[in-house]
Design a protein around this motif. Structure first.
Motif, PDB file in Angstrom:
ATOM      1  N   PRO A 214       0.813  -1.219   0.000  1.00  0.00           N
ATOM      2  CA  PRO A 214       0.000   0.000   0.000  1.00  0.00           C
ATOM      3  C   PRO A 214       0.845   1.268   0.000  1.00  0.00           C
ATOM      4  CG  PRO A 214      -0.066  -1.065   2.147  1.00  0.00           C
ATOM      5  CD  PRO A 214       0.620  -2.019   1.230  1.00  0.00           C
ATOM      6  N   MET A 215       0.387   2.261  -0.733  1.00  0.00           N
ATOM      7  CA  MET A 215       1.025   3.574  -0.770  1.00  0.00           C
ATOM      8  C   MET A 215       0.073   4.588  -0.163  1.00  0.00           C
ATOM      9  SD  MET A 215       2.469   5.754  -4.034  1.00  0.00           S
ATOM     10  CE  MET A 215       4.054   4.924  -4.047  1.00  0.00           C
ATOM     11  N   ASN A 216       0.572   5.452   0.720  1.00  0.00           N
ATOM     12  CA  ASN A 216      -0.312   6.411   1.374  1.00  0.00           C
ATOM     13  C   ASN A 216      -0.567   7.630   0.499  1.00  0.00           C
ATOM     14  OD1 ASN A 216       1.870   8.206   1.668  1.00  0.00           O
ATOM     15  ND2 ASN A 216       2.306   7.539   3.767  1.00  0.00           N
ATOM     16  N   ALA A 217      -1.362   8.564   1.017  1.00  0.00           N
ATOM     17  CA  ALA A 217      -1.773   9.729   0.239  1.00  0.00           C
ATOM     18  C   ALA A 217      -0.622  10.682  -0.050  1.00  0.00           C
ATOM     19  CB  ALA A 217      -2.892  10.470   0.966  1.00  0.00           C
ATOM     20  N   ASP A 218       0.498  10.531   0.644  1.00  0.00           N
ATOM     21  CA  ASP A 218       1.680  11.347   0.388  1.00  0.00           C
ATOM     22  C   ASP A 218       2.602  10.729  -0.650  1.00  0.00           C
ATOM     23  OD1 ASP A 218       0.965  13.313   2.293  1.00  0.00           O
ATOM     24  OD2 ASP A 218       1.753  12.059   3.913  1.00  0.00           O
ATOM     25  N   GLY A 219       2.195   9.594  -1.218  1.00  0.00           N
ATOM     26  CA  GLY A 219       3.021   8.933  -2.209  1.00  0.00           C
ATOM     27  C   GLY A 219       4.154   8.146  -1.607  1.00  0.00           C
ATOM     28  N   GLY A 323      -4.912   2.639   1.524  1.00  0.00           N
ATOM     29  CA  GLY A 323      -3.880   2.451   0.514  1.00  0.00           C
ATOM     30  C   GLY A 323      -4.339   1.748  -0.740  1.00  0.00           C
ATOM     31  N   GLU A 324      -5.663   1.613  -0.944  1.00  0.00           N
ATOM     32  CA  GLU A 324      -6.139   0.921  -2.132  1.00  0.00           C
ATOM     33  C   GLU A 324      -7.535   1.389  -2.504  1.00  0.00           C
ATOM     34  OE1 GLU A 324      -4.862  -1.398   0.377  1.00  0.00           O
ATOM     35  OE2 GLU A 324      -6.673  -1.567   1.571  1.00  0.00           O
ATOM     36  N   ASN A 325      -7.871   1.180  -3.783  1.00  0.00           N
ATOM     37  CA  ASN A 325      -9.183   1.587  -4.273  1.00  0.00           C
ATOM     38  C   ASN A 325      -9.580   0.679  -5.425  1.00  0.00           C
ATOM     39  OD1 ASN A 325     -10.734   3.471  -6.472  1.00  0.00           O
ATOM     40  ND2 ASN A 325     -11.371   3.942  -4.381  1.00  0.00           N
ATOM     41  N   ALA A 326     -10.864   0.416  -5.538  1.00  0.00           N
ATOM     42  CA  ALA A 326     -11.391  -0.364  -6.650  1.00  0.00           C
ATOM     43  C   ALA A 326     -12.697   0.248  -7.117  1.00  0.00           C
ATOM     44  CB  ALA A 326     -11.611  -1.819  -6.231  1.00  0.00           C
ATOM     45  N   ASN A 344      -3.508   1.046  -6.625  1.00  0.00           N
ATOM     46  CA  ASN A 344      -2.636   0.891  -5.463  1.00  0.00           C
ATOM     47  C   ASN A 344      -2.176   2.284  -5.058  1.00  0.00           C
ATOM     48  OD1 ASN A 344      -0.891   0.006  -3.486  1.00  0.00           O
ATOM     49  ND2 ASN A 344       0.748  -0.535  -4.911  1.00  0.00           N
ATOM     50  N   GLY A 345      -2.837   2.851  -4.049  1.00  0.00           N
ATOM     51  CA  GLY A 345      -2.466   4.195  -3.626  1.00  0.00           C
ATOM     52  C   GLY A 345      -3.536   4.865  -2.807  1.00  0.00           C
ATOM     53  N   GLY A 346      -3.114   5.696  -1.857  1.00  0.00           N
ATOM     54  CA  GLY A 346      -4.030   6.364  -0.949  1.00  0.00           C
ATOM     55  C   GLY A 346      -4.896   7.416  -1.602  1.00  0.00           C
TER      56      GLY A 346
END
Length: 379
Positions: A214-219, A323-326, A344-346
């Protein structure tokens, strides 16, 4: 913790399916290849996978950016799709009902008693249908209660209220009813018949190398399962919030749902009838404005969100965690066409909408979700 080192092929994707079959697919594939790398950079996400389903077939897939630090996203990448797990749980229940192994209207309490709710007479009203359509009367998760114990905030069956905890109650009912563990039941009912060999409802050591980091909202990449919320289901299944799946495996599932396989004609139709309206749910409200026509009704069917526009319907499923979205959508009135977007990312919510616009800028679902995001930001 380390900063994202985005790996993006210049103007192209890591292809996971044959060349596009139609002009429609070819045009969208070109737009995605040209636009997604810039979205990855601007939204500071690690990676994305996109599938275009056309005429009941997986017509094209594209993979962009990274699965994890230094590992490109590819057809073997297992995305954590969060609440999209509910679509698998719902399909398991619907298929079992279609096979005569249960009724969607039988009482949960006859087979399973949730300890926090066992002394409340309202528990006897809970049924699979009520839970699938998010009318359980429960909050989303236990942590939202002061004492961390489930309790009814509304009478079951009376109004919409999104609840992942209720789905886990349903899963435990399915275990008791079938005599199988939830993992085994889902595998035998859905995964195995569809050949979904790269899908899991729980995090396992055997898939660690394939699952997105997972990657957070700050990249910035995070170590998996470092927060309290993520620790809940580490090593155990969650029927509501954990689905690790490849883009191609989920596409197999979605195609089967659209085709109505293994389900009676009646239940196939019931899936996409609004049973729990969003009317009165402020956080889900659609406000008619320029370029946005609101459906009537709209809300949850059996595990899916349904937008009813009268002459046609749009069906939506999705999931979102830190850290993920679909995002998936299709129309039951035009069976065979669908879009699947895994992020894959906040910042996955806005990134998935950016990508959806590359596919169809006039899609009413995209306009509606933009409205929800904008409203949330203003609050």
């Amino acid at each position: 913790m380390f900063t994202a080192a985005i790996v993006v092929c210049a103007g192209c994707a890591n292809r996971g399916s044959p060349a596009p079959r139609t002009t429609w697919v070819a045009q969208r594939a070109a737009a995605l290849d040209a636009g997604v790398p810039a979205i990855i950079r601007s939204r500071r996400i690690a990676g994305a996978g996109v599938a275009l389903i056309r005429d009941g077939r997986l017509a094209w897939t594209g993979y962009y950016g990274e699965q994890g630090p230094g590992v490109p996203a590819s057809r073997t990448t297992m995305f954590n799709t969060a609440s999209l797990a509910k679509s698998i749980t719902a399909e398991t229940a619907v298929r079992l009902a279609s096979a005569g192994m249960l009724s969607l209207d039988e009482p949960i309490a006859a087979w399973y008693l949730e300890p926090d709710l066992a002394d409340d007479p309202r528990y006897a009203r809970l049924t699979p249908r009520i839970i699938l359509s998010h009318r359980s009367g429960l909050l989303n998760w236990e942590y939202q209660y002061k004492n961390k114990k489930l309790a009814f905030v509304a009478d079951p069956g009376t109004r919409f209220g999104y609840s992942g905890a209720a789905y886990d109650i349903l899963a435990k009912f399915l275990e008791k009813k079938s005599g199988l563990g939830f993992d085994d039941l889902v595998s035998k009912t859905v995964f195995e018949p569809l050949g979904m060999t790269h899908t899991s409802m729980r995090r396992r050591a055997s898939i660690d190398a394939l699952v997105t980091t997972p990657m957070n909202a700050d990249g910035v990449y995070e170590a998996p399962y470092t927060t309290t919320q993520r620790d809940w289901h580490h090593g155990s299944w969650s029927s509501a919030s954990d689905l690790f799946v490849t883009l191609e495996d989920y596409s197999k599932f979605l195609i089967d749902v659209m085709n109505g396989h293994a389900v009676s004609i009646a239940l196939a139709r019931e899936r996409f009838v609004v049973e729990s309206s969003f009317a009165g749910a402020e956080e889900w409200a659609c406000m008619a404005e320029a370029g946005l026509v609101c459906p009537n009704p709209y809300g949850f069917g059996l595990g899916w969100i349904v937008f009813d526009y009268g002459p046609h319907k749009l069906v939506w499923g999705g999931g979102n965690d830190s850290g993920e979205n679909a995002l998936v959508h299709f129309s039951p009135d035009k069976p065979g066409d669908a879009v699947v977007i895994f992020i894959n990312g906040g910042n996955g919510v806005v990134a998935s909408l950016d990508i959806a616009e590359l596919i169809d800028r006039d899609q009413p679902l995209v306009s509606y979700l933009h409205q929800l995001v904008d409203r949330h930001r203003r609050q």
